[in-house]
Design an enzyme around this catalytic site. Structure first.
Site, PDB file in Angstrom:
ATOM      1  N   SER A  32       0.835  -1.203   0.000  1.00 23.32           N
ATOM      2  CA  SER A  32       0.000   0.000   0.000  1.00 23.32           C
ATOM      3  C   SER A  32       0.863   1.243   0.000  1.00 23.32           C
ATOM      4  O   SER A  32       1.735   1.414   0.865  1.00 23.32           O
ATOM      5  CB  SER A  32      -0.866   0.043   1.264  1.00 23.32           C
ATOM      6  OG  SER A  32      -1.962  -0.800   1.119  1.00 23.32           O
ATOM      7  N   HIS A  90      -3.039   1.321  -4.610  1.00 20.35           N
ATOM      8  CA  HIS A  90      -2.605   0.171  -5.430  1.00 20.35           C
ATOM      9  C   HIS A  90      -3.031   0.439  -6.877  1.00 20.35           C
ATOM     10  O   HIS A  90      -4.195   0.250  -7.239  1.00 20.35           O
ATOM     11  CB  HIS A  90      -3.234  -1.133  -4.920  1.00 20.35           C
ATOM     12  CG  HIS A  90      -2.708  -1.578  -3.594  1.00 20.35           C
ATOM     13  ND1 HIS A  90      -1.704  -2.513  -3.465  1.00 20.35           N
ATOM     14  CD2 HIS A  90      -3.021  -1.196  -2.342  1.00 20.35           C
ATOM     15  CE1 HIS A  90      -1.421  -2.705  -2.187  1.00 20.35           C
ATOM     16  NE2 HIS A  90      -2.217  -1.911  -1.482  1.00 20.35           N
ATOM     17  N   HIS A  98      -5.635  -8.558  -2.335  1.00 19.54           N
ATOM     18  CA  HIS A  98      -5.788  -8.946  -0.934  1.00 19.54           C
ATOM     19  C   HIS A  98      -6.996  -9.866  -0.798  1.00 19.54           C
ATOM     20  O   HIS A  98      -8.010  -9.697  -1.492  1.00 19.54           O
ATOM     21  CB  HIS A  98      -6.023  -7.716  -0.046  1.00 19.54           C
ATOM     22  CG  HIS A  98      -4.961  -6.666  -0.147  1.00 19.54           C
ATOM     23  ND1 HIS A  98      -4.975  -5.693  -1.122  1.00 19.54           N
ATOM     24  CD2 HIS A  98      -3.859  -6.428   0.605  1.00 19.54           C
ATOM     25  CE1 HIS A  98      -3.914  -4.897  -0.968  1.00 19.54           C
ATOM     26  NE2 HIS A  98      -3.229  -5.320   0.064  1.00 19.54           N
ATOM     27  N   TYR A 145      -9.049  -9.768   1.601  1.00 23.65           N
ATOM     28  CA  TYR A 145     -10.226  -9.015   2.074  1.00 23.65           C
ATOM     29  C   TYR A 145     -10.978  -8.316   0.937  1.00 23.65           C
ATOM     30  O   TYR A 145     -12.104  -7.868   1.120  1.00 23.65           O
ATOM     31  CB  TYR A 145      -9.848  -7.987   3.156  1.00 23.65           C
ATOM     32  CG  TYR A 145      -8.977  -6.848   2.685  1.00 23.65           C
ATOM     33  CD1 TYR A 145      -9.470  -5.823   1.879  1.00 23.65           C
ATOM     34  CD2 TYR A 145      -7.627  -6.801   3.018  1.00 23.65           C
ATOM     35  CE1 TYR A 145      -8.655  -4.790   1.432  1.00 23.65           C
ATOM     36  CE2 TYR A 145      -6.807  -5.775   2.582  1.00 23.65           C
ATOM     37  CZ  TYR A 145      -7.334  -4.775   1.784  1.00 23.65           C
ATOM     38  OH  TYR A 145      -6.529  -3.770   1.333  1.00 23.65           O
ATOM     39  N   GLU A 146     -10.358  -8.230  -0.261  1.00 18.73           N
ATOM     40  CA  GLU A 146     -11.065  -7.625  -1.394  1.00 18.73           C
ATOM     41  C   GLU A 146     -12.133  -8.571  -1.942  1.00 18.73           C
ATOM     42  O   GLU A 146     -12.905  -8.195  -2.823  1.00 18.73           O
ATOM     43  CB  GLU A 146     -10.065  -7.277  -2.502  1.00 18.73           C
ATOM     44  CG  GLU A 146      -9.136  -6.132  -2.162  1.00 18.73           C
ATOM     45  CD  GLU A 146      -8.063  -5.917  -3.228  1.00 18.73           C
ATOM     46  OE1 GLU A 146      -8.367  -5.288  -4.249  1.00 18.73           O
ATOM     47  OE2 GLU A 146      -6.935  -6.389  -3.030  1.00 18.73           O
ATOM     48  N   ALA A 191       2.748  -2.373   3.873  1.00 16.05           N
ATOM     49  CA  ALA A 191       2.532  -1.400   4.942  1.00 16.05           C
ATOM     50  C   ALA A 191       2.006  -2.202   6.128  1.00 16.05           C
ATOM     51  O   ALA A 191       1.122  -3.044   5.954  1.00 16.05           O
ATOM     52  CB  ALA A 191       1.495  -0.380   4.498  1.00 16.05           C
ATOM     53  N   MET A 217      -2.136  -7.221   6.282  1.00 21.27           N
ATOM     54  CA  MET A 217      -3.216  -7.984   5.638  1.00 21.27           C
ATOM     55  C   MET A 217      -2.779  -8.608   4.314  1.00 21.27           C
ATOM     56  O   MET A 217      -3.605  -8.796   3.419  1.00 21.27           O
ATOM     57  CB  MET A 217      -4.411  -7.052   5.392  1.00 21.27           C
ATOM     58  CG  MET A 217      -4.895  -6.321   6.624  1.00 21.27           C
ATOM     59  SD  MET A 217      -6.222  -5.181   6.225  1.00 21.27           S
ATOM     60  CE  MET A 217      -6.280  -4.188   7.737  1.00 21.27           C
ATOM     61  N   SER A 218      -1.496  -8.911   4.188  1.00 20.67           N
ATOM     62  CA  SER A 218      -1.035  -9.413   2.879  1.00 20.67           C
ATOM     63  C   SER A 218       0.227 -10.252   3.050  1.00 20.67           C
ATOM     64  O   SER A 218       0.502 -10.775   4.122  1.00 20.67           O
ATOM     65  CB  SER A 218      -0.731  -8.214   1.968  1.00 20.67           C
ATOM     66  OG  SER A 218       0.400  -7.507   2.443  1.00 20.67           O
ATOM     67  N   ASN A 277       2.147   2.762  11.032  1.00 14.71           N
ATOM     68  CA  ASN A 277       1.426   3.218  12.232  1.00 14.71           C
ATOM     69  C   ASN A 277       1.789   2.283  13.368  1.00 14.71           C
ATOM     70  O   ASN A 277       2.105   1.117  13.123  1.00 14.71           O
ATOM     71  CB  ASN A 277      -0.104   3.165  11.990  1.00 14.71           C
ATOM     72  CG  ASN A 277      -0.575   1.802  11.532  1.00 14.71           C
ATOM     73  OD1 ASN A 277      -0.279   1.361  10.413  1.00 14.71           O
ATOM     74  ND2 ASN A 277      -1.281   1.103  12.391  1.00 14.71           N
ATOM     75  N   HIS A 295      -6.536   4.065   7.087  1.00 14.68           N
ATOM     76  CA  HIS A 295      -5.761   3.857   5.853  1.00 14.68           C
ATOM     77  C   HIS A 295      -5.112   5.160   5.388  1.00 14.68           C
ATOM     78  O   HIS A 295      -4.059   5.136   4.761  1.00 14.68           O
ATOM     79  CB  HIS A 295      -6.670   3.261   4.777  1.00 14.68           C
ATOM     80  CG  HIS A 295      -5.934   2.750   3.571  1.00 14.68           C
ATOM     81  ND1 HIS A 295      -4.920   1.811   3.647  1.00 14.68           N
ATOM     82  CD2 HIS A 295      -6.044   3.054   2.253  1.00 14.68           C
ATOM     83  CE1 HIS A 295      -4.453   1.554   2.429  1.00 14.68           C
ATOM     84  NE2 HIS A 295      -5.117   2.307   1.570  1.00 14.68           N
TER      85      HIS A 295
HETATM   86  O1  LIG Z   1      -0.867  -4.276   0.622  1.00 13.62           O
HETATM   87  P1  LIG Z   1      -0.455  -3.931   1.999  1.00 13.62           P
HETATM   88  O2  LIG Z   1      -0.309  -5.105   2.899  1.00 13.62           O
HETATM   89  O3  LIG Z   1       0.786  -3.056   2.040  1.00 13.62           O
HETATM   90  O4  LIG Z   1      -1.610  -3.007   2.600  1.00 13.62           O
HETATM   91  C1  LIG Z   1      -1.850  -2.783   3.979  1.00 13.62           C
HETATM   92  C2  LIG Z   1      -2.876  -3.772   4.463  1.00 13.62           C
HETATM   93  C3  LIG Z   1      -4.159  -3.165   3.931  1.00 13.62           C
HETATM   94  O5  LIG Z   1      -4.281  -3.442   2.567  1.00 13.62           O
HETATM   95  C4  LIG Z   1      -3.942  -1.726   4.094  1.00 13.62           C
HETATM   96  C5  LIG Z   1      -4.488  -1.238   5.397  1.00 13.62           C
HETATM   97  O6  LIG Z   1      -4.219   0.130   5.602  1.00 13.62           O
HETATM   98  O7  LIG Z   1      -2.504  -1.541   4.101  1.00 13.62           O
HETATM   99  N1  LIG Z   2      -3.848  -5.370  10.015  1.00 12.34           N
HETATM  100  C1  LIG Z   2      -3.203  -4.225   9.862  1.00 12.34           C
HETATM  101  N2  LIG Z   2      -2.757  -3.886   8.657  1.00 12.34           N
HETATM  102  C2  LIG Z   2      -2.106  -2.721   8.550  1.00 12.34           C
HETATM  103  N3  LIG Z   2      -1.537  -2.157   7.473  1.00 12.34           N
HETATM  104  C3  LIG Z   2      -0.999  -0.996   7.865  1.00 12.34           C
HETATM  105  N4  LIG Z   2      -1.212  -0.793   9.169  1.00 12.34           N
HETATM  106  C4  LIG Z   2      -1.899  -1.868   9.614  1.00 12.34           C
HETATM  107  C5  LIG Z   2      -2.398  -2.246  10.905  1.00 12.34           C
HETATM  108  O1  LIG Z   2      -2.262  -1.548  11.913  1.00 12.34           O
HETATM  109  N5  LIG Z   2      -3.039  -3.437  10.954  1.00 12.34           N
END
Ligand SMILES: O=P(O)(O)O[C@@H]1C[C@H](O)[C@@H](CO)O1
Ligand SMILES: Nc1nc2[nH]cnc2c(=O)[nH]1
Length: 297
Positions: free
Chosen positions: A48, A79, A101, A103-104, A131, A234-235, A258, A272
């Site tokens: 992200s 993305h 992802h 979750y999509e 991220a 989440m990835s 964060n 986000h």
């Molecule tokens: O694709 P990533 O894992 O970098 O994205 C992170 C996980 C979620 O898609 C999103 C949450 O803010 O960022």
């Molecule tokens: N699950 C999760 N995914 C993230 N992606 C970026 N920050 C976070 C977070 O705090 N939790």
């Protein structure tokens, strides 16, 4: 998601959940090979807000995902949704500017579809970025964490892209994951960070994947920390499983966008926009880091 629901191949059934055949992956790889003369050995998946890594490539050939046979499309802000071939530090690379992802609404085999395509293109090394939220309180927002290991929580609940009939042309039935994140590449990354003068914000730790899209509760963050996770996201994990299954070397990088909330008196809330803002703040350092690293691979 429409595409997630409608592009399901006939191979899906409860007894044989493999979603794509070897021939289907190969058709996509062959289509790409016919449309570019580049033969990358390195693939980069951009997390992200980290897609600008792909802008560094020279002699680019860009394929919007919608134009590539069988490729899913990105639906998340940050993305872009294109595959970029080009040269970084003189080395041919292919870069996913936007990932998929779970979750999509995509099933876990769709999430990882591009990785087997990369393997069939001749890619040998996968650099995967994300991220992530920081759980380790020695970390700071903006740090980069080299992933040395992961916890696959969706996998504990049965969501592993390697479930279903195994195709030995990709790899073995029971792949080892204790060496998922290449030790040599991590050493190179540490050396690169020192040379670049950014060793102070390089961490090394354990990434935990959750399915998302909701961020964690305070109790969940405390639990994940107790389990040994340093970051949460989440990835990444599904892509790494598939990459290791077919023998790619993997380097994983989390940008701590964060710090997770672990205190009931805190007014902080994960969001986000903050994730994307931190990636904007750190993007130049990260780009320089990956670019210097690629020169050593
Ligand atoms: O694709 P990533 O894992 O970098 O994205 C992170 C996980 C979620 O898609 C999103 C949450 O803010 O960022
Ligand atoms: N699950 C999760 N995914 C993230 N992606 C970026 N920050 C976070 C977070 O705090 N939790």
């Amino acid at each position: 998601m429409d595409q997630a629901a409608t592009s399901s191949s006939s191979s899906s059934s409860s007894s044989s959940p493999r979603r794509y055949t070897h021939e289907e992956y190969k058709e996509t790889a062959d289509w790409l090979l016919a449309h570019t003369e580049q033969r990358p050995k390195v693939a980069i998946i951009c997390g992200s807000g980290l897609g600008s890594l792909a802008d560094l490539l020279e002699d680019k050939t860009v394929f919007p995902y919608k134009d590539i046979p069988r490729f899913p499309t990105s639906t998340v802000p940050g993305h872009a949704g294109q595959l970029v071939f080009g040269k970084l530090q003189g080395r041919e690379c292919v870069c996913m500017q936007g990932r998929f992802h779970f979750y999509e609404g995509y099933d876990i085999q769709t999430v990882t579809f591009p990785v087997r395509v990369f393997f069939l293109l001749g890619v040998e090394t996968l650099i995967v970025t994300n991220a992530a939220g920081g759980l380790n309180d020695a970390y700071n927002e903006g740090d980069i964490m080299l992933i040395k290991d992961h916890i696959n929580l969706p996998g504990f609940a049965g969501q592993n892209p390697l479930c279903g009939q195994n195709d030995e042309r990709f790899g073995v039935r029971f792949p080892c994951m204790s060496d998922a994140y290449d030790r040599e590449l991590r050493a190179l990354a540490r050396q690169t960070a020192e040379e670049q003068g950014c060793g102070g914000f390089l961490q090394e730790g354990v990434y935990c994947m959750v399915a998302g899209p909701s961020y964690e509760t305070i109790a969940e963050c405390r639990l994940l920390r107790t389990l040994g996770a340093d970051t949460v996201g989440m990835s990444t994990v599904p892509e790494v499983l598939v990459a290791r299954h077919c023998g790619l070397r993997v380097l994983g990088l989390s940008l701590i966008t964060n710090m997770t909330v672990t205190d009931y008196d805190s007014n902080q809330k994960a969001n986000h926009e903050e994730v994307l803002q931190t990636t904007r703040n750190r993007t130049q350092d990260l780009e320089r880091f990956v670019s210097n690293l690629i020169a050593k691979i």
